[in-house]
Design an enzyme around this catalytic site. Structure first.
Site, PDB file in Angstrom:
ATOM      1  N   GLU A   7      36.350  95.040   2.306  1.00  0.00           N
ATOM      2  CA  GLU A   7      35.874  93.799   2.157  1.00  0.00           C
ATOM      3  C   GLU A   7      34.815  93.380   2.944  1.00  0.00           C
ATOM      4  O   GLU A   7      34.272  92.068   3.276  1.00  0.00           O
ATOM      5  CB  GLU A   7      37.254  92.710   2.340  1.00  0.00           C
ATOM      6  CG  GLU A   7      38.072  92.776   1.321  1.00  0.00           C
ATOM      7  CD  GLU A   7      39.301  91.712   1.477  1.00  0.00           C
ATOM      8  OE1 GLU A   7      39.433  91.181   2.278  1.00  0.00           O
ATOM      9  OE2 GLU A   7      39.990  91.623   0.320  1.00  0.00           O
TER      10      GLU A   7
ATOM     11  N   THR B 113      50.594 103.853  -1.684  1.00  0.00           N
ATOM     12  CA  THR B 113      51.874 102.859  -1.806  1.00  0.00           C
ATOM     13  C   THR B 113      52.044 102.601  -3.572  1.00  0.00           C
ATOM     14  O   THR B 113      51.227 102.831  -4.237  1.00  0.00           O
ATOM     15  CB  THR B 113      51.474 101.465  -1.082  1.00  0.00           C
ATOM     16  OG1 THR B 113      50.192 101.070  -1.808  1.00  0.00           O
ATOM     17  CG2 THR B 113      51.227 101.694   0.233  1.00  0.00           C
TER      18      THR B 113
ATOM     19  N   ASP C 193      49.065  94.604   3.280  1.00  0.00           N
ATOM     20  CA  ASP C 193      48.532  94.541   4.677  1.00  0.00           C
ATOM     21  C   ASP C 193      49.503  94.722   5.711  1.00  0.00           C
ATOM     22  O   ASP C 193      49.444  95.357   6.629  1.00  0.00           O
ATOM     23  CB  ASP C 193      47.823  93.110   4.883  1.00  0.00           C
ATOM     24  CG  ASP C 193      46.859  93.361   3.683  1.00  0.00           C
ATOM     25  OD1 ASP C 193      46.103  94.194   3.407  1.00  0.00           O
ATOM     26  OD2 ASP C 193      46.353  91.823   3.266  1.00  0.00           O
TER      27      ASP C 193
END
Ligand code: RIB
Length: 292
Positions: free
Chosen positions: A136, A212, A245
Site C-alpha cells: 500500500e 492464509t 493483519d
C-alpha cells in the site's frame, strides 16, 4: 529479541455497515458509520505491539492523520519515523455487510509519497532486525533491492494484490511472503493451496511462504515438501477487517520470540479469531492477555 520495522500504510478508515455491498447504479443507505484507524501497515504494527513485540512504524500521514500516530504511540509502537507531509492522509471506504465480510476502496494519499530519504531511514532502523512491508506504499521494488543489498530480511504481505506488481517486483529477494489464496494464485499462476505453495517454493527457494486460507485456516510447506495446515479457530464473525493483519503481526511476534513457524501460526490464528468477532480495523486487534 530482534526488532521489527514496519514500513507501511496508515489509513483513516470510513466504515459503513450495509446489508449488502452497493451494486453498480444502486444508491444504498448505510445502517451505521464510523471513522477509525487502519491501513494494513498500521494494523500490523498494532498487532505486533499488542502481541508484545518491539516494533517501529515508518510511513507517512498528512496534517489530518494525527489520530493514527497517536494510536500507534499509545499501543507502544515507536513512531519516530512516521513523517507528516502536505498530501492528505490515506483513507479507505469500507463496507461491512450483514455476514461481516468487507469491500474496501483505497485512496493512497500520503502513503504513496514516501521519499527516498524516508526509505533510507527505515532501512537504517531495520539493520539487525526484520523489515515488514505491505503493498500500500510507493517504491516497494526499490525497498526490496536496497534492503537485500544491506542484508536486511524482508517480509512482504502482497496485499492488495496487483498483477502488474506481481510481474514487476523482485520477489526472489524476499525472506518471507505472506499471501491469501487469491494473492497466492495470482503470484504462482496455479489455483489450489498445495500447488501454490509448491510453485512458490520452486520459484523462490530462499523465501518462506505463508498462505492464509480464510475459513480454512493457514498453511505452509514443511521441510519434507508436504503442506502443513493450521486449522481455523472457531469464532462468531462480526467484521473480518484486519483479520489478516492481526495474523501477520502475531505471526512475527511469535517468530521474534523464537517460536517455530507452526507454533507462531497457531498463535496468530487464535489472535485473528478474536479480531473477526469485533467491529473495526485496528481497534479490534486483541492484546496478548486476551488469548489466554
Ligand atoms: O486490512 C484492512 C485494511 O485494509 C483496512 O484497515 C484499510 O485501511 C485497508 O488498508
Amino acid at each position: 529479541m530482534k526488532k521489527i520495522v514496519c514500513l507501511g500504510s496508515l489509513n483513516l478508515d470510513h466504515v459503513y455497515r450495509v446489508d449488502h455491498f452497493v451494486r453498480p447504479g444502486e444508491t444504498l443507505s448505510s445502517a451505521g458509520y464510523s471513522v477509525g484507524c487502519g491501513g494494513k501497515g498500521l494494523n500490523q504494527s498494532i498487532a505486533l505491539a499488542r502481541a508484545g513485540a518491539p516494533v517501529m512504524h515508518a510511513g507517512k500521514i498528512g496534517r489530518d492523520g494525527g489520530m493514527l500516530r497517536d494510536m500507534l504511540e499509545k499501543a507502544g509502537v515507536d513512531v519516530s519515523l512516521v513523517a507528516e507531509g502536505e498530501t492528505p492522509t490515506g483513507h479507505a471506504v469500507i463496507q461491512v455487510d450483514a455476514k461481516g465480510e468487507n469491500a474496501i476502496l483505497l485512496y493512497g494519499g500520503a502513503n504513496r509519497e514516501i521519499s527516498e530519504t524516508e526509505i533510507d531511514s527505515a532501512l537504517d532502523a531495520a539493520e539487525g532486525g526484520i523489515l515488514l512491508l505491505q503493498n500500500e506504499i510507493n517504491s516497494i521494488d526499490q525497498v526490496f533491492r536496497r534492503a537485500h543489498d544491506r542484508g536486511i530480511p524482508v517480509a512482504f504481505n502482497f496485499a492488495p494484490f496487483d498483477p502488474e506488481d506481481a510481474a514487476r517486483l523482485p520477489l526472489e529477494l524476499l525472506s518471507y511472503l505472506i499471501v491469501n489464496e487469491i494473492e497466492g494464485a495470482g503470484v504462482a499462476g496455479v489455483e489450489n493451496p498445495e500447488a501454490i505453495l509448491a510453485t512458490l517454493k520452486s520459484n523462490y527457494p530462499h523465501c518462506r511462504v505463508i498462505l492464509t486460507l480464510g475459513k480454512a485456516g493457514s498453511a505452509f510447506l514443511g521441510d519434507d515438501g508436504t503442506m502443513v495446515t493450521i486449522p481455523p479457530f472457531p469464532a462468531e464473525v462480526v467484521d473480518t477487517t484486519s483479520a489478516g493483519d492481526t495474523f501477520i503481526g502475531y505471526l512475527f511476534a511469535g517468530l521474534l520470540e523464537g517460536m517455530a513457524l507452526k507454533e507462531a501460526m497457531e498463535l496468530a490464528t487464535r489472535a485473528s479469531a478474536i479480531t473477526v468477532s469485533r467491529p473495526g480495523a485496528a481497534e479490534s486487534i486483541p492484546f496478548r492477555r486476551e488469548l489466554a
